[in-house]
Design a protein around this motif. Structure first.
Motif, PDB file in Angstrom:
ATOM      1  N   ASN A   1      27.140  -4.619   3.399  1.00 39.83           N
ATOM      2  CA  ASN A   1      26.180  -5.734   3.430  1.00 39.83           C
ATOM      3  C   ASN A   1      24.808  -5.285   3.940  1.00 39.83           C
ATOM      4  N   ILE A   2      24.324  -4.187   3.390  1.00 43.07           N
ATOM      5  CA  ILE A   2      23.017  -3.642   3.769  1.00 43.07           C
ATOM      6  C   ILE A   2      21.937  -4.267   2.893  1.00 43.07           C
ATOM      7  N   GLN A   3      20.896  -4.786   3.519  1.00 41.28           N
ATOM      8  CA  GLN A   3      19.760  -5.344   2.792  1.00 41.28           C
ATOM      9  C   GLN A   3      18.703  -4.253   2.606  1.00 41.28           C
ATOM     10  N   MET A   4      18.322  -4.035   1.359  1.00 41.66           N
ATOM     11  CA  MET A   4      17.423  -2.929   1.055  1.00 41.66           C
ATOM     12  C   MET A   4      15.963  -3.372   1.044  1.00 41.66           C
ATOM     13  N   PRO A   5      15.049  -2.554   1.582  1.00 39.17           N
ATOM     14  CA  PRO A   5      13.619  -2.847   1.456  1.00 39.17           C
ATOM     15  C   PRO A   5      13.184  -2.772  -0.005  1.00 39.17           C
ATOM     16  N   LYS A   6      12.205  -3.583  -0.360  1.00 44.97           N
ATOM     17  CA  LYS A   6      11.719  -3.609  -1.741  1.00 44.97           C
ATOM     18  C   LYS A   6      11.207  -2.242  -2.181  1.00 44.97           C
ATOM     19  N   ARG A   7      10.548  -1.537  -1.284  1.00 45.96           N
ATOM     20  CA  ARG A   7       9.987  -0.243  -1.667  1.00 45.96           C
ATOM     21  C   ARG A   7      11.088   0.729  -2.084  1.00 45.96           C
ATOM     22  N   VAL A   8      12.222   0.688  -1.381  1.00 47.31           N
ATOM     23  CA  VAL A   8      13.344   1.553  -1.745  1.00 47.31           C
ATOM     24  C   VAL A   8      13.879   1.165  -3.123  1.00 47.31           C
ATOM     25  N   ASP A   9      13.992  -0.151  -3.369  1.00 47.92           N
ATOM     26  CA  ASP A   9      14.451  -0.611  -4.683  1.00 47.92           C
ATOM     27  C   ASP A   9      13.555  -0.097  -5.790  1.00 47.92           C
ATOM     28  N   TYR A  10      12.249  -0.163  -5.585  1.00 51.33           N
ATOM     29  CA  TYR A  10      11.308   0.259  -6.628  1.00 51.33           C
ATOM     30  C   TYR A  10      11.360   1.773  -6.847  1.00 51.33           C
ATOM     31  N   LEU A  11      11.514   2.527  -5.754  1.00 49.02           N
ATOM     32  CA  LEU A  11      11.651   3.980  -5.902  1.00 49.02           C
ATOM     33  C   LEU A  11      12.926   4.315  -6.680  1.00 49.02           C
TER      34      LEU A  11
ATOM     35  N   LYS B   1       2.201   0.025  -4.840  1.00 47.30           N
ATOM     36  CA  LYS B   1       0.871   0.009  -4.212  1.00 47.30           C
ATOM     37  C   LYS B   1       0.726  -1.132  -3.203  1.00 47.30           C
ATOM     38  N   SER B   2       1.504  -2.199  -3.391  1.00 48.59           N
ATOM     39  CA  SER B   2       1.407  -3.345  -2.484  1.00 48.59           C
ATOM     40  C   SER B   2       2.503  -3.348  -1.419  1.00 48.59           C
ATOM     41  N   GLU B   3       3.329  -2.298  -1.408  1.00 49.62           N
ATOM     42  CA  GLU B   3       4.384  -2.186  -0.403  1.00 49.62           C
ATOM     43  C   GLU B   3       3.949  -1.241   0.719  1.00 49.62           C
ATOM     44  N   PRO B   4       4.404  -1.497   1.950  1.00 47.00           N
ATOM     45  CA  PRO B   4       4.038  -0.612   3.075  1.00 47.00           C
ATOM     46  C   PRO B   4       4.511   0.824   2.813  1.00 47.00           C
ATOM     47  N   LYS B   5       3.626   1.772   3.026  1.00 43.78           N
ATOM     48  CA  LYS B   5       3.970   3.174   2.791  1.00 43.78           C
ATOM     49  C   LYS B   5       4.893   3.694   3.890  1.00 43.78           C
ATOM     50  N   GLY B   6       5.632   4.739   3.547  1.00 46.81           N
ATOM     51  CA  GLY B   6       6.469   5.397   4.537  1.00 46.81           C
ATOM     52  C   GLY B   6       7.866   4.836   4.662  1.00 46.81           C
ATOM     53  N   ILE B   7       8.162   3.729   3.959  1.00 50.51           N
ATOM     54  CA  ILE B   7       9.517   3.166   4.021  1.00 50.51           C
ATOM     55  C   ILE B   7      10.320   3.743   2.866  1.00 50.51           C
ATOM     56  N   PHE B   8      11.389   4.471   3.187  1.00 47.98           N
ATOM     57  CA  PHE B   8      12.208   5.042   2.124  1.00 47.98           C
ATOM     58  C   PHE B   8      13.702   4.904   2.418  1.00 47.98           C
ATOM     59  N   HIS B   9      14.040   4.088   3.434  1.00 48.59           N
ATOM     60  CA  HIS B   9      15.451   3.799   3.686  1.00 48.59           C
ATOM     61  C   HIS B   9      15.566   2.529   4.514  1.00 48.59           C
TER      62      HIS B   9
END
Length: 404
Positions: free
Chosen positions: A98-108, A290-298
């Protein structure tokens, strides 16, 4: 060719058939599997498909491995688009936890999965061209598969069997070089894909060899549980990315191409259009980043996300956590989960039963090639041998995904 004693059919006792072993090591089968065919001249009367020549018992091995050590097994299913397998497995574990993923990770992830889809379709469609005699198209477009592998290499250090990503995201962020290579691919590949289409799509020889060959109705395809481009070529609008979105695919605007007759030509057209749609999705993902906070990858899940290597080398607590995660010593919920992604060949599913131990109680891979291939022998009856070869190529049967 194996000339056995004459085989006579019941309805024509004077007819002498020839038994042909097509495989398991024949270059035209594109993998280690076998079809024992009964031929009347060059026409196939009947056939029996045989698999298991590279069976590696991945599901049984998975029952003795912690979650992290299962990822390399998934690489070796459909190795033409292995990152989709990796991420499908990671998402299955994330559903369990039940881990909720950040949007930036989803897009990557979407970028990597759609690049993988393009690489997979490049292989299939160029091989169809090759099997009809069009070597130029094969050699020309195949170079862009290499460019995709260069992107993967920049992201994770590997190319074919990538072991890419982690449960909870990626091992590292995409660097500027990776994004530069992605943008370069987005600029150059459409030009090459258009030229590829110009060479084949309206080519008289190519159309004669593929149109009307190996036609499949939508009813038959559904009866055999086909999914992916093969099913969509028959006219069924089913795509896991749309019917049961994952990794934020609901945020993207794209179309699901479908065919009409389910023949080899329609399968070619569907895969070609899917490459265009994948490019469209990647462009949107790059823009959304481009609209997501940088540096989030997990995701923030320290109990299951491996700590950075530098910390592991210098910090005892990080080393302990690394060991416990890799060896499966952190409890996971007792549950049954099924998660599916849209693989290169169709619905790639992971059915996981977890009993709270260090390893899965049961893990079943729903491998689209295994399911799709069941229809090859019945389809081949009455078909010319040369057409059966192209039919096999258009089904894109990957031996690793067939046997598992």
């Amino acid at each position: 060719m194996n000339h056995n004693h004459p085989v006579f059919t019941d309805n024509d006792p004077q007819s002498e058939l020839v038994t042909l072993n097509l495989g398991p090591t024949h270059p035209a089968t594109h993998g280690v599997f076998q079809n024992v065919l009964q031929l009347d001249g060059e026409r196939i009367v009947s056939g029996v498909s045989t698999i298991g020549y590279i069976h590696r018992a991945f599901e049984k091995i998975a029952e003795h491995r912690p979650f992290y050590q299962i990822t390399p097994l998934t690489d070796r299913l459909n190795y033409c688009s292995s990152p989709i397998n990796n991420m499908g497995w990671h998402m299955t574990v994330e559903k369990l936890l039940n881990i909720q993923m950040p949007k930036r990770v989803d897009y990557l992830r979407v970028i990597v999965m759609e690049l993988s889809r393009i690489a997979d379709h490049i292989i299939c469609n160029t091989i169809i061209g090759q099997d009809t005699g069009a070597t130029t198209t094969f050699l020309y477009l195949f170079q862009f598969r290499e460019h995709i592998y260069e992107i993967f290499e920049e992201v994770c250090g590997a190319r074919l069997t990538t072991n890419i990503g982690r449960i909870g995201g990626f091992e590292r962020d995409f660097n500027d070089i990776a994004f530069a290579k992605i943008n370069k691919f987005l600029k150059e590949f459409p030009v090459a894909l258009k030229e590829f289409e110009n060479l084949l799509t309206r080519n008289r020889i190519f159309i004669d060899r593929t149109a009307g060959v190996a036609e499949v109705t939508k009813e038959t395809a559904l009866e055999y549980s086909w999914t992916g481009p093969l099913l969509r070529a028959t006219g069924v609008d089913y795509d896991v990315r749309v019917s049961d979105p994952y990794s934020s695919y609901q945020d993207f605007d794209f179309e699901v191409p479908v065919g009409t007759s389910g023949d080899i030509y329609d399968r070619y057209l569907v895969r070609n259009e899917e490459m265009w749609q994948s490019l469209r999705i990647i462009e949107q993902a790059v823009e959304k980043l481009k609209s997501e906070p940088k540096g989030i990858f997990h995701a923030d899940v320290p109990e299951f996300y491996l700590p950075p290597k530098q910390e592991v080398y210098n910090n005892m607590e990080a080393l302990i956590y690394h060991f416990k995660i890799v060896m499966g010593e952190i409890d996971a919920p007792k549950a049954e989960v099924y998660h599916a992604v849209e693989g290169g060949n169709g619905e790639l599913g992971f059915y996981l039963i977890n009993d709270g131990g260090r390893t899965p109680y049961r893990l079943h891979f729903r491998r689209p090639s295994f399911i799709n291939y069941q229809m090859f022998a019945p389809m081949s009856e009455g078909m010319l041998l040369s057409d059966a070869i192209i039919n096999m190529s258009s089904m894109n049967i990957i031996a690793g995904e067939l046997d598992a």
